[in-house]
Design a protein around this motif. Sequence first.
Motif, mmCIF file in Angstrom:
data_model
loop_
_atom_site.group_PDB
_atom_site.id
_atom_site.type_symbol
_atom_site.label_atom_id
_atom_site.label_comp_id
_atom_site.label_asym_id
_atom_site.label_seq_id
_atom_site.Cartn_x
_atom_site.Cartn_y
_atom_site.Cartn_z
ATOM 1 N N LEU A 61 3.998 -0.544 1.250
ATOM 2 C CA LEU A 61 5.174 -1.343 0.891
ATOM 3 C C LEU A 61 4.533 -2.045 -0.386
ATOM 4 N N GLN A 62 3.355 -2.601 -0.558
ATOM 5 C CA GLN A 62 2.952 -3.221 -1.608
ATOM 6 C C GLN A 62 2.173 -2.338 -2.668
ATOM 7 N N LYS A 63 2.583 -1.018 -2.606
ATOM 8 C CA LYS A 63 2.040 -0.167 -3.472
ATOM 9 C C LYS A 63 0.567 -0.380 -3.827
ATOM 10 N N GLN A 64 -0.470 -0.706 -2.624
ATOM 11 C CA GLN A 64 -1.626 -0.817 -2.914
ATOM 12 C C GLN A 64 -2.511 0.019 -2.199
ATOM 13 N N CYS A 65 -2.201 1.130 -1.481
ATOM 14 C CA CYS A 65 -2.994 2.299 -1.007
ATOM 15 C C CYS A 65 -3.980 2.764 -1.876
ATOM 16 N N ARG A 66 -5.167 2.829 -1.289
ATOM 17 C CA ARG A 66 -6.315 3.578 -2.369
ATOM 18 C C ARG A 66 -6.043 4.945 -2.399
ATOM 19 N N SER A 67 -5.280 5.664 -1.360
ATOM 20 C CA SER A 67 -5.043 7.195 -1.553
ATOM 21 C C SER A 67 -3.886 7.266 -0.581
ATOM 22 N N ARG A 68 -3.092 8.465 -0.643
ATOM 23 C CA ARG A 68 -1.889 8.877 -0.315
ATOM 24 C C ARG A 68 -0.949 7.697 -0.337
ATOM 25 N N GLN A 69 -0.395 6.933 -1.343
ATOM 26 C CA GLN A 69 0.419 6.305 -1.787
ATOM 27 C C GLN A 69 1.663 6.863 -1.609
ATOM 28 N N ILE A 70 2.697 6.333 -0.744
ATOM 29 C CA ILE A 70 3.810 6.985 -0.982
ATOM 30 C C ILE A 70 4.711 6.280 -2.103
ATOM 31 N N ALA A 71 5.251 6.873 -2.813
ATOM 32 C CA ALA A 71 5.787 6.404 -4.180
ATOM 33 C C ALA A 71 6.999 5.558 -3.711
ATOM 34 N N ASP A 72 7.840 6.023 -3.120
ATOM 35 C CA ASP A 72 9.136 5.099 -2.956
ATOM 36 C C ASP A 72 9.256 4.762 -1.418
ATOM 37 N N ALA A 73 8.391 4.494 -0.833
ATOM 38 C CA ALA A 73 8.231 3.752 0.455
ATOM 39 C C ALA A 73 9.008 2.341 0.447
ATOM 40 N N ARG A 74 10.039 2.238 1.304
ATOM 41 C CA ARG A 74 10.812 1.061 1.619
ATOM 42 C C ARG A 74 10.729 0.707 2.922
#
Length: 388
Positions: free
Chosen positions: A351-364
């Motif tokens: 949710l903080q858009k801080q995943c080093r990999s596999r960040q899900i773009a529009d996660a709410r």
Amino acid sequence: MSRHPFRDVAIIAAFNTPQARVLEGHTAFSITLDAARGVLAEAAVEVTEVDAVFSKHAPELIHALGIGPVWNSNSKSGIAGVLQAASLVATGLAQTVLLADGEAGIYTERSATAPWTRPSNEFVAPFGLYTAAEFGLIARRHMDRYGTLPEQLAEVAATIRNNGHVNPDAIYRGRGPFTPADVLASRMIAEPFHLLDCAMTSEGGCAVLITTAERAAELPGTPVYILGGGLDTLGPAYRHAPVWDLTGRGSDIPNGYVGRRAARKAFAMAGLRPADVDVCELYDPFSFEIIRQFEAFEFCGDGEGGDFVMGGRIAPEGEFPITTDGGLMSYSHGGGMVQLSQRVARGVHQLQKQCRSRQIADARVVLCSNGGAGALFTDVVLLGSERP
């Protein structure tokens, strides 16, 4: 509800120490202390602001950080700790709560199953009822009842392990890519689980910092909100055979679907449905547990979980991406309470858009879970990017 009970609560940071099969030179307390200091630095919060500590090492942390007198709780971290800590903040009993745990130097008998899953019990130990067998009993019952296939379990395992394969922080980074056929070709551990269906063991630390929404608005990090949650427990983990049909307190929900009540409470509190979830940071001790949780949490009907996970639905680009860091199978399985906190930490990072990999773009909205039917408990929390 006229007002959401956690409206004035925010998770402001989550932090993972380095994870490794063995952390040379560390003890469980020292890696916990590293996690605590790391999350405070991540949040840009002074240690003197902390007025409550949740950890199995809580008194030691309070002394080492020099922050007493503060609220002390040695209750477990993970989702249970997050909901309890949030309740402290919501009721004004605390303003900034530190949750931290770590494990190192505990698992030394590498030829045996992990110590936190084998308590001394005369009704378990003599019969070899170790963790994989306990969770295997649940999976086998489901397969016999609904026709769930080994290939469907393997799809889950391959997906999670491939998430870890590309995660630079995962212990098993670069081990893949894996196919379901690779999972099925690995040696059998406890039918129906092959080696690659099972979690690993490792060491590491994790910490989460919870504060008031008002204070979070003053800090540089992106606040994450607790939309709903629930805890379901039917007994002590790893001491009794995990019977699928076990029930309690007049409930018609069997242990096979433990967590259903918790999920219903979480969704009702949040005013959401399973279809509203963007990321599923599901607890993954064994591959079947993901299938079981999708059914227990009513993403699909009873017996439909095997088909539900197929066709790319749980892949990073799918409808319900799962366990995006590689989970217990590939990222880390740090023992005790640490592994329970990892799902929450990854939900926060998504949710903080801080995943080093596999960040899900529009996660709410992220659903995080702990436990499993093999351990007689399942906890659920819904995290969101919008204040409830």
